[in-house]
Write a protein that holds these residues in place. Structure first.
Motif, PDB file in Angstrom:
ATOM      1  N   ARG A  30      37.881  41.697  47.306  1.00 40.34           N
ATOM      2  CA  ARG A  30      36.717  41.063  46.690  1.00 40.34           C
ATOM      3  C   ARG A  30      36.868  39.540  46.679  1.00 40.34           C
ATOM      4  O   ARG A  30      35.891  38.809  46.908  1.00 40.34           O
ATOM      5  CB  ARG A  30      36.516  41.584  45.269  1.00 40.34           C
ATOM      6  CG  ARG A  30      36.072  43.050  45.205  1.00 40.34           C
ATOM      7  CD  ARG A  30      35.705  43.453  43.793  1.00 40.34           C
ATOM      8  NE  ARG A  30      35.350  44.854  43.697  1.00 40.34           N
ATOM      9  CZ  ARG A  30      34.133  45.337  44.002  1.00 40.34           C
ATOM     10  NH1 ARG A  30      33.181  44.512  44.428  1.00 40.34           N
ATOM     11  NH2 ARG A  30      33.883  46.631  43.875  1.00 40.34           N
TER      12      ARG A  30
ATOM     13  N   ARG B  40      34.250  37.267  48.590  1.00 39.26           N
ATOM     14  CA  ARG B  40      33.496  36.297  47.788  1.00 39.26           C
ATOM     15  C   ARG B  40      33.530  34.904  48.427  1.00 39.26           C
ATOM     16  O   ARG B  40      32.585  34.117  48.284  1.00 39.26           O
ATOM     17  CB  ARG B  40      34.067  36.252  46.373  1.00 39.26           C
ATOM     18  CG  ARG B  40      33.182  35.509  45.364  1.00 39.26           C
ATOM     19  CD  ARG B  40      33.771  35.570  43.969  1.00 39.26           C
ATOM     20  NE  ARG B  40      33.861  36.941  43.504  1.00 39.26           N
ATOM     21  CZ  ARG B  40      35.002  37.561  43.215  1.00 39.26           C
ATOM     22  NH1 ARG B  40      36.149  36.926  43.346  1.00 39.26           N
ATOM     23  NH2 ARG B  40      34.997  38.808  42.793  1.00 39.26           N
TER      24      ARG B  40
ATOM     25  N   ASP C 119      29.396  40.122  47.590  1.00 40.06           N
ATOM     26  CA  ASP C 119      30.691  40.775  47.767  1.00 40.06           C
ATOM     27  C   ASP C 119      30.661  42.230  47.304  1.00 40.06           C
ATOM     28  O   ASP C 119      31.480  43.041  47.724  1.00 40.06           O
ATOM     29  CB  ASP C 119      31.785  40.002  47.028  1.00 40.06           C
ATOM     30  CG  ASP C 119      31.597  40.029  45.527  1.00 40.06           C
ATOM     31  OD1 ASP C 119      30.678  39.332  45.040  1.00 40.06           O
ATOM     32  OD2 ASP C 119      32.367  40.740  44.841  1.00 40.06           O
TER      33      ASP C 119
END
Length: 1012
Positions: free
Chosen positions: A322, A326, A332
């Protein structure tokens, strides 16, 4: 003014010990040195003047100059602290500037984020360094800095983190350095995992070294100077002053030195396995990261490894994914679900444990590049992706690849980089940091190729500034990229060139293991040739005893260390072969077959790994030399297939025992055999004589007391039949009858050569048919039978065996009886009543005991040890000890020892009837002046030579420095290896710190003592 200067000089002279007497003697010589009356008057005047000035000087010395000297000392200390604060400020600023950002994309050079936004913890597990030199994964997690740097409350001076490439070792060190920078901050950055950042406050200074940038340097101090001081100070004068300051810091302060990438470093001599650390004080802790193969270097001692920790993967895989998404995508949440679906479909889950591979997968997926799971494919795709960004603009033309080419695209530049990687990975100039000028001057790369590789990101460039010059250096994007390029070059070499390079070479197969793994995915037949050349010596070394005999002792560790290292090497090489098999399989190499002849199957290994190893075994069933199996690892029919097809070549076998397997073993050429479990003794007795080449026999976890092992009668006790070439018999974790053991020993005594018998964790019993009241008579009969045979050719090694054995062997002509109770031969961790009954029956020349719970029995037993020459013991308090006349050296550690006890000890010394050296170590109790007084009395004795009488006071130490004042910290140059071994057992002797202690060495003279 002249008078003041003169008084100052006199004061300086008087401040030295013994000088006042010297000056007084000069006055008396002046008084009586003249011959006439005038001379006498003149000398008297001189005497009066000198005495007057001395008295005035003494007055000045006791009042004025002392304050001035204290002021000067305070000024010097204040100046030192100010310089330290300036150094610290520069150091932390430098670390924050150079280490706070982390690259998030190997594809897009320069794309980076704060390490605090990307970093997730890696799982760290303690690795146990066993007494016999082997290593065991404890699965004990390291969750705090305290877990890492402390053993209980004792600060470890060496910590080593090992892990495969891409496991996040470098990033972890970067995070640790930044945590240290913020450890004293009121608002520190979040630590992500290690919540005890305040532990790092115990280190006033932290010096972070990249070992890849220190090729050719051997001393850590010099590395700190070139990598840190030259970077944070801007002119030569400041640098020289900082060099001087560094010496004081390393001597006075508690420091942490982090060294990243031991496997990437070599010194100019190519002889030192690790950088030289002797210039660091005991207050310095060294944290080193490395690949596992480097930690298997037999030249590196366990004490140099210290606390061994392994990086095994990411603890929060989802969080890292993640974090990366991101930084590259808008949503995400959706991207994470789609990415994980791709990973599952493509069977790429095994790559997610490595931060580097996971970062690469995420970047390629975002770039819409999809993979099948091959390491070779991943590296190729990464290289092509980087080149495709630059190639259209650069105008470099594409060359049509040859039939055997590894690279289908960008052939010319890839081949050129492959040659460079090969020269600096396999060649004598191994390095991960390359000189840009050297690459151009040697023609390895053209200027156009070099600039293209740098712009694309396959190579990264940096400029190293110093006070004198600026150097431009380049390195591959990651060490694994360099290794892949090196493998691609080897894959294109003709057979004769490969033979010339690798046959009888000194290359370490572990050191280039990832090159071989890549090579298996590129050209498996070439990988086979390289593996055979590189592992020939490894497997030949294993021809000597494998460490099936696991005896936990330090002396055994010394003698069997290389056997254990060889077995560790074999295990690591086997892991490489499994990885080669997996890579060749997933790369769809046609008709690949890995050739291997030595196999170790372990029960505690994951099933996938054993399944892959089994597939390699089945490829080589007619070529097996070593097969070591733990219980229920592979099926019996597979074992029988191997034994049947490898009858002509199998030499070493460890296997669970069964009727079918025993039948298959008949007439095999096996030289070393280990059998686990019980079987029919009649089959067993028939088997051994048929194995005419057998030299080592190990029986493990067998019960010789069961009905299938009937005992021989005393009249016919020697009915055990053995191969005539047998050299070593070992029984581990067995239950045996005394009758059967006597039969075994008598048969061994009949052999015409030296033979060794090892008994470890063996329970001895009389057979159940022997009645209780007849047992003593029966033991006496067995002993008589033993005594009737010449056993001078037998060496018996014993670890944790009941005392009945010693009773039977008492007064026999057994060549060596090596007592290995708890730790090592003649080196006992703990005493027991049974031990004191046994000791007088053995010809002991040296006795070391740590934990003594029966001091009265020790005192009664020592005079009976008539061959004892060296004694090292630890006692809780003073007690009168009668020593045997053979004794020459005594080392005693007392945890409690008053001045009165010391006085009594000195008096007891006069009972010695030989020349003997005494060494005492104890904590000071009460007023140390009492000990000094006793020292002065002893010095007056003609019978005693005081060689050392040191009172050490470290009570001003505090915090982490005080915690380092362990028993072992009392060691000095007068302690030999055996003394230091005793001092290392601080946890068994006394866990308290040794801040105020006394160390004494005395020599008592025989002739003087008798005369007295």
């Amino acid at each position: 003014m002249k008078t003041y200067v003169r008084r100052t000089l006199i004061c300086e002279v008087l401040c030295l010990p013994g000088t006042q007497r010297f000056v007084t003697d000069d006055i008396q010589m002046a008084e009586y040195g003249g011959e006439g009356e005038g001379d006498k008057l003149q000398l008297e005047t001189v005497r009066m003047v000198l005495r007057e000035e001395i008295n005035e000087a003494l007055h000045d010395f006791s009042i004025g100059p002392v304050h001035k000297r204290d002021e000067r000392a305070n000024d010097i200390e204040a100046e030192y602290q100010q310089k330290c604060r300036d150094f610290l400020g520069r150091l932390k600023e430098y670390y924050k500037k150079t280490m706070k950002m982390l690259p998030v994309s190997p594809i897009w050079y320069g794309r980076e984020k704060s390490i605090m936004d990307i970093f997730v913890p890696i799982q760290l597990n303690h690795i146990a360094l066993e007494k016999n030199g082997s290593r065991r994964d404890t699965e004990q997690k390291v969750d705090t800095y305290k877990d890492m740097f402390y053993k209980n409350t004792t600060l470890s001076d060496r910590v080593s983190i090992q892990g495969d490439p891409g496991m996040g070792k470098t990033t972890f060190l970067a995070k640790l350095v930044l945590n240290w920078c913020d450890s004293d901050s009121t608002d520190p950055e979040p630590s992500s995992k290690f919540s005890d950042v305040e532990t790092l406050q115990n280190f006033r200074f932290l010096f972070h070294i990249k070992l890849r940038d220190s090729i050719g340097q051997s001393k850590v101090v010099n590395m700190i100077k070139t990598q840190i001081i030259d970077e944070i100070y801007f002119n030569e004068k400041q640098q020289r002053e900082a060099y001087d300051l560094l010496g004081s810091i390393l001597e006075r302060e508690t420091c942490l030195v982090t060294m990243d990438g031991l496997n990437e470093w070599t010194d100019h001599t190519q002889e030192n396995p690790i950088p030289k650390l002797y210039s660091l004080s005991k207050q310095c802790v060294v944290l080193t990261t490395s690949r596992p193969w480097k930690m298997a270097d037999k030249r590196i001692r366990d004490s140099e490894i210290g606390t061994l920790i392994e990086a095994v993967g990411i603890t929060e895989t989802e969080q890292l994914i993640r974090n990366l998404l991101r930084s590259m995508t808008e949503d995400d949440q959706v991207s994470y679900k789609e990415f994980m679906a791709y990973v599952k479909e493509s069977k790429l889950n095994h790559f997610l444990a490595s931060p580097w591979m996971l970062t690469l997968l995420v970047n390629l997926w975002v770039d819409k590049t999809f993979l099948s799971g091959s390491l070779c494919e991943i590296n190729k795709v990464l290289i092509y992706t980087l080149f495709n960004k630059e190639l259209p603009e650069d105008g470099l033309t594409e060359h049509i690849p040859s039939e055997n080419a590894v690279f289908e695209h960008h052939t010319e530049i890839c081949n050129a980089l492959a040659r460079v990687a090969f020269n600096f990975t396999i060649g004598s100039e191994k390095s991960l940091v390359l000189s840009k000028q050297d690459l151009l001057s040697t023609g390895m790369l053209s200027n156009k190729q070099l600039e293209f590789a740098i712009r694309s990101g396959v190579l990264s460039e940096r400029h190293c500034f110093s006070a004198a010059s600026c150097k431009s250096q380049v390195s591959f994007l990651h060490e694994t990229i360099q290794e892949f390029f090196a493998a691609s070059h080897i894959a294109t070499l003709p057979d004769d060139t490969i033979t010339n390079i690798f046959c009888k070479s000194k290359y370490n197969v572990l050191e280039i293991s990832h090159v071989i793994i890549y090579l298996s995915g590129l050209k498996c037949d070439v990988a086979n040739k390289v593996i055979q050349y590189l592992t020939e010596d490894v497997f030949n070394d294993v021809n000597t005893e494998l460490d099936w005999i696991r005896i936990g002792s330090d002396d055994t560790y010394t003698t069997l260390r290389y056997y254990v290292v060889n077995r560790l090497m074999l295990s690591l090489v086997q892991d490489i072969m499994i990885s080669c098999y997996q890579e060749a399989n997933v790369s769809r190499e046609k008709h690949f077959r890995l050739e291997m002849s030595d196999f170790i199957f372990k029960a505690n290994v994951n099933k996938k790994k054993n399944d892959d190893l089994l597939q390699i075994l089945m490829m080589n069933t007619s070529n097996i030399r070593t097969l070591s199996l733990e219980r229920s690892v592979i099926q019996e029919h597979t074992i029988l297939t191997v034994l049947q097809q490898s009858t002509h070549c199998i030499e070493r076998l460890k296997t669970p025992i069964s009727r079918a397997i025993i039948s298959a073993l008949h007439n095999l050429n096996v030289k070393q055999l280990a059998l686990i479990g019980n079987s029919d003794v009649s089959l067993f007795s028939e088997l051994l004589p048929s194995m005419i080449n057998l030299t080592l026999l190990l029986i493990e976890e067998s019960d010789f007391n069961k009905d299938n092992f009937p005992p021989p009668s005393v009249e016919n006790v020697s009915n055990v039949r053995l191969p005539i070439l047998l050299e070593h018999v070992a029984l581990l974790n067995c239950k045996i009858s005394l009758e059967w053991l006597c039969s075994l020993l008598i048969t061994l005594s009949s052999l015409d050569h030296h033979v060794k018998c090892t008994l470890s964790n063996v329970v001895l019993h009389l057979h159940k048919e022997t009645r209780r009241h007849e047992s003593r008579i029966h033991v006496s009969d067995l002993r008589s039978e033993i005594m009737s045979h010449d056993m001078s050719n037998i060496e018996i090694l014993v670890d944790n065996v009941s005392k009945e054995l010693f009773e039977i062997l008492r007064d026999t002509r057994v060549r060596i009886l090596d007592l290995r109770t708890a730790e090592c031969a003649l080196d006992l961790m703990k005493d027991s009543p049974g031990l004191y009954e046994t000791l007088p029956t053995i010809n002991i020349t040296s006795l070391n005991m740590t934990k003594i719970e029966h001091p009265d029995m020790l005192s009664q037993t020592l005079p009976l040890l008539t061959n004892l020459q060296q004694l090292r013991i630890c006692l809780k308090r003073y007690m009168e000890i009668k020593l045997p006349e053979s004794l020459k050296y005594v080392f005693i550690i007392y945890t409690t020892f008053s001045p009165t006890s010391l006085q009594n000890f000195v008096q007891d010394m006069y009972t010695a009837k030989q020349n003997v050296d005494f060494k005492l170590l104890f904590r000071v109790e009460g007023n140390e002046d009492e000990y000094t007084r006793i020292n002065q009395e002893v010095c007056k004795l003609d019978t005693v030579e005081v060689q050392q009488f040191d009172v050490v006071d470290k009570r001003h130490y505090c915090g982490v420095v005080a915690a380092t004042a362990t028993l072992f910290s009392t060691a000095d140059e007068t302690d030999d290896d055996f003394d230091k071994h005793l001092l290392r057992r601080e946890g068994y002797v006394d866990s308290r710190t040794w801040l105020h202690y006394c160390k004494i060495r005395l020599h008592v003279s025989l002739s003087e003592n008798l005369h007295r």
